[in-house]
Write a protein that holds these residues in place. Structure first.
Motif, mmCIF file in Angstrom:
data_model
loop_
_atom_site.group_PDB
_atom_site.id
_atom_site.type_symbol
_atom_site.label_atom_id
_atom_site.label_comp_id
_atom_site.label_asym_id
_atom_site.label_seq_id
_atom_site.Cartn_x
_atom_site.Cartn_y
_atom_site.Cartn_z
ATOM 1 N N ASP A 134 0.845 -1.198 0.000
ATOM 2 C CA ASP A 134 0.000 0.000 0.000
ATOM 3 C C ASP A 134 0.880 1.246 0.000
ATOM 4 O OD1 ASP A 134 -2.656 -1.108 0.083
ATOM 5 O OD2 ASP A 134 -2.197 -1.778 2.114
ATOM 6 N N ILE A 135 0.639 2.128 -0.948
ATOM 7 C CA ILE A 135 1.389 3.377 -1.052
ATOM 8 C C ILE A 135 0.380 4.513 -1.073
ATOM 9 C CG2 ILE A 135 3.005 4.735 -2.435
ATOM 10 C CD1 ILE A 135 3.979 2.079 -3.651
ATOM 11 N N ASP A 136 0.573 5.503 -0.218
ATOM 12 C CA ASP A 136 -0.318 6.644 -0.150
ATOM 13 C C ASP A 136 -0.103 7.556 -1.362
ATOM 14 O OD1 ASP A 136 -2.177 8.370 1.621
ATOM 15 O OD2 ASP A 136 -0.555 9.744 1.080
ATOM 16 N N PHE A 137 -1.200 8.075 -1.891
ATOM 17 C CA PHE A 137 -1.103 8.951 -3.063
ATOM 18 C C PHE A 137 -0.225 10.163 -2.767
ATOM 19 C CE2 PHE A 137 -2.709 12.532 -5.630
ATOM 20 C CZ PHE A 137 -2.485 12.018 -6.896
ATOM 21 N N GLY A 138 -0.329 10.696 -1.555
ATOM 22 C CA GLY A 138 0.486 11.851 -1.202
ATOM 23 C C GLY A 138 1.969 11.542 -1.223
ATOM 24 N N GLU A 139 2.331 10.321 -0.810
ATOM 25 C CA GLU A 139 3.734 9.925 -0.871
ATOM 26 C C GLU A 139 4.225 9.884 -2.311
ATOM 27 O OE1 GLU A 139 3.942 6.156 1.026
ATOM 28 O OE2 GLU A 139 3.853 6.959 3.062
ATOM 29 N N LEU A 140 3.372 9.361 -3.192
ATOM 30 C CA LEU A 140 3.748 9.300 -4.602
ATOM 31 C C LEU A 140 3.906 10.701 -5.180
ATOM 32 C CD1 LEU A 140 4.257 7.668 -7.199
ATOM 33 C CD2 LEU A 140 1.787 7.741 -7.612
ATOM 34 N N VAL A 141 3.023 11.617 -4.797
ATOM 35 C CA VAL A 141 3.101 12.983 -5.310
ATOM 36 C C VAL A 141 4.406 13.648 -4.878
ATOM 37 C CG1 VAL A 141 2.067 15.291 -5.138
ATOM 38 C CG2 VAL A 141 0.610 13.289 -5.506
ATOM 39 N N ARG A 142 4.820 13.359 -3.650
ATOM 40 C CA ARG A 142 6.060 13.971 -3.156
ATOM 41 C C ARG A 142 7.296 13.443 -3.887
ATOM 42 N NH1 ARG A 142 3.012 13.956 1.627
ATOM 43 N NH2 ARG A 142 3.667 11.850 2.201
ATOM 44 N N ARG A 143 7.240 12.172 -4.306
ATOM 45 C CA ARG A 143 8.376 11.617 -5.060
ATOM 46 C C ARG A 143 7.833 10.673 -6.140
ATOM 47 N NH1 ARG A 143 13.093 7.508 -3.099
ATOM 48 N NH2 ARG A 143 14.323 7.599 -5.017
ATOM 49 N N PRO A 144 7.363 11.233 -7.236
ATOM 50 C CA PRO A 144 6.674 10.431 -8.269
ATOM 51 C C PRO A 144 7.644 9.785 -9.258
ATOM 52 C CG PRO A 144 6.575 12.740 -8.850
ATOM 53 C CD PRO A 144 7.319 12.668 -7.538
ATOM 54 N N THR A 145 8.401 8.808 -8.794
ATOM 55 C CA THR A 145 9.409 8.189 -9.658
ATOM 56 C C THR A 145 9.336 6.679 -9.595
ATOM 57 O OG1 THR A 145 11.133 8.058 -7.945
ATOM 58 C CG2 THR A 145 10.976 10.125 -9.188
ATOM 59 N N LEU A 146 9.866 6.037 -10.612
ATOM 60 C CA LEU A 146 9.980 4.585 -10.617
ATOM 61 C C LEU A 146 10.876 4.124 -9.470
ATOM 62 C CD1 LEU A 146 9.746 1.730 -11.791
ATOM 63 C CD2 LEU A 146 11.516 2.348 -13.465
ATOM 64 N N ALA A 147 11.941 4.848 -9.215
ATOM 65 C CA ALA A 147 12.847 4.468 -8.134
ATOM 66 C C ALA A 147 12.111 4.415 -6.795
ATOM 67 C CB ALA A 147 14.017 5.450 -8.064
ATOM 68 N N PHE A 148 11.240 5.396 -6.545
ATOM 69 C CA PHE A 148 10.453 5.407 -5.312
ATOM 70 C C PHE A 148 9.563 4.173 -5.215
ATOM 71 C CE2 PHE A 148 6.245 6.383 -3.529
ATOM 72 C CZ PHE A 148 6.594 6.571 -2.192
ATOM 73 N N LEU A 149 8.881 3.859 -6.302
ATOM 74 C CA LEU A 149 7.986 2.701 -6.289
ATOM 75 C C LEU A 149 8.757 1.409 -6.024
ATOM 76 C CD1 LEU A 149 5.682 3.603 -9.317
ATOM 77 C CD2 LEU A 149 5.160 3.835 -6.878
ATOM 78 N N LEU A 150 9.907 1.276 -6.646
ATOM 79 C CA LEU A 150 10.707 0.068 -6.440
ATOM 80 C C LEU A 150 11.164 -0.049 -4.990
ATOM 81 C CD1 LEU A 150 12.886 0.101 -9.693
ATOM 82 C CD2 LEU A 150 10.942 -1.401 -9.185
ATOM 83 N N GLU A 151 11.494 1.076 -4.372
ATOM 84 C CA GLU A 151 11.952 1.056 -2.971
ATOM 85 C C GLU A 151 10.850 0.565 -2.033
ATOM 86 O OE1 GLU A 151 13.243 4.973 -2.097
ATOM 87 O OE2 GLU A 151 14.954 4.905 -3.510
#
Length: 296
Positions: A271-288
């Motif tokens: 589960d990833i919060d939309f706000g977290e994605l907005v703050r760092r919207p990258t593939l690297a973030f998702l992989l982490e």
């Protein structure tokens, strides 16, 4: 001599409205053996369609999704295109006249499915993509004996190419929602011929699932890649994979698609919060995020 039709407008014969024909061939698409062929998606050949034609929009969308999955998986991509050279028109001139002009407004591949660096162009002279070309040799050199065929026209060049591939010991796979014909009935007939005699009739979702599967050995990276394939346009996916720190919203991720992306990842257990994605919207973030289960 018959010219191309005008204002083609029909819905493709797809489930649930119509069941796909049962393919006599039972081959499985294998990314290590497969290549993708984008067949004749040039301005000249798409001009006869109403641009809102459902069969055309599904063809372009399906082709774009297959291209994104193929490129992400390292599957070779080929394009056929005529170049407006009439010196070797042959019998096609008797049926269709002089054909396209040697100008970009006719010869250009439409931008929705434009070639990317590394894709290969085959200059086409006849219905079949194998006739008077080196496509067979290029496939053999790449170690590929399966071919996913998308584009137009289903009942002419795509059927001819599928039949020709079969006779060259290449397995044809034809996604019913990534091809278009002149009419609904001709689309049906093309699918029936392929299913009955030379190949596997399938759907874009099945092709994408085989080319970029959520496989155990690939782990979280494959989960993210598969989710991004559904969420991003083909060109945007290529950019994101090439630069894991690229801003996904800047390259083409919409807010609606972002929520769908996060739903897909939640279904996979993260589960990833939309706000977290907005703050760092990258593939690297998702992989982490998939590598930190204890923190989630």
């Amino acid at each position: 001599m018959t010219a191309l039709p005008t204002l083609i407008d029909y819905a493709a014969p797809l489930p649930p409205a119509r069941v796909l024909p049962d393919s006599k061939a039972r081959w499985d698409l294998d990314p290590s053996r497969a290549a993708v062929l984008v067949h004749d998606l040039q301005e000249y050949f798409l001009r006869p369609f109403d641009r809102a034609c459902p069969a055309l929009t599904t063809t372009l969308d399906g082709t774009a999704r297959i291209l994104a999955a193929a490129r992400a998986a390292g599957v070779p991509v080929f394009y056929t295109a005529q170049d407006g050279d009439h010196s070797d028109r042959g019998l096609q001139g008797d049926l269709w006249g002089p054909g396209m002009r040697a100008v970009a407004s006719d010869t250009a591949i439409v931008p929705e499915v434009a070639p990317a660096p590394g894709d290969r162009l085959v200059t086409k002279r006849r219905y079949s993509a194998f006739a008077k070309t080196d496509l067979a040799e290029q496939l053999a050199a790449a170690g590929r004996d399966q071919l996913v065929i998308t584009g137009v026209y289903a009942h002419i060049g795509i059927t001819a190419t599928a039949l020709d591939a079969f006779q060259r010991e290449v397995h044809p796979f034809v996604p019913a929602d990534a091809i278009a014909a002149f009419t609904h009935d001709q689309h049906v007939r093309a699918l029936d011929i392929v299913a009955d005699s030379c190949g596997v009739v399938t759907l874009t979702d099945a092709v994408v699932g085989r080319l970029a599967p959520v496989a155990e050995e690939s782990g979280w990276e494959a989960v993210v890649r598969d989710a991004l394939t559904r969420a991003l346009p083909a060109a945007a996916l290529t950019s994101a994979l090439a630069d894991p720190e690229a801003d996904l919203f800047a390259v083409g991720l919409s807010s609606l698609k972002a929520f769908e992306l996060l739903d897909d990842l939640a279904d996979a257990g993260v589960d990833i919060d939309f706000g977290e994605l907005v703050r760092r919207p990258t593939l690297a973030f998702l992989l982490e995020q998939g590598r930190m289960p204890a923190q989630r």
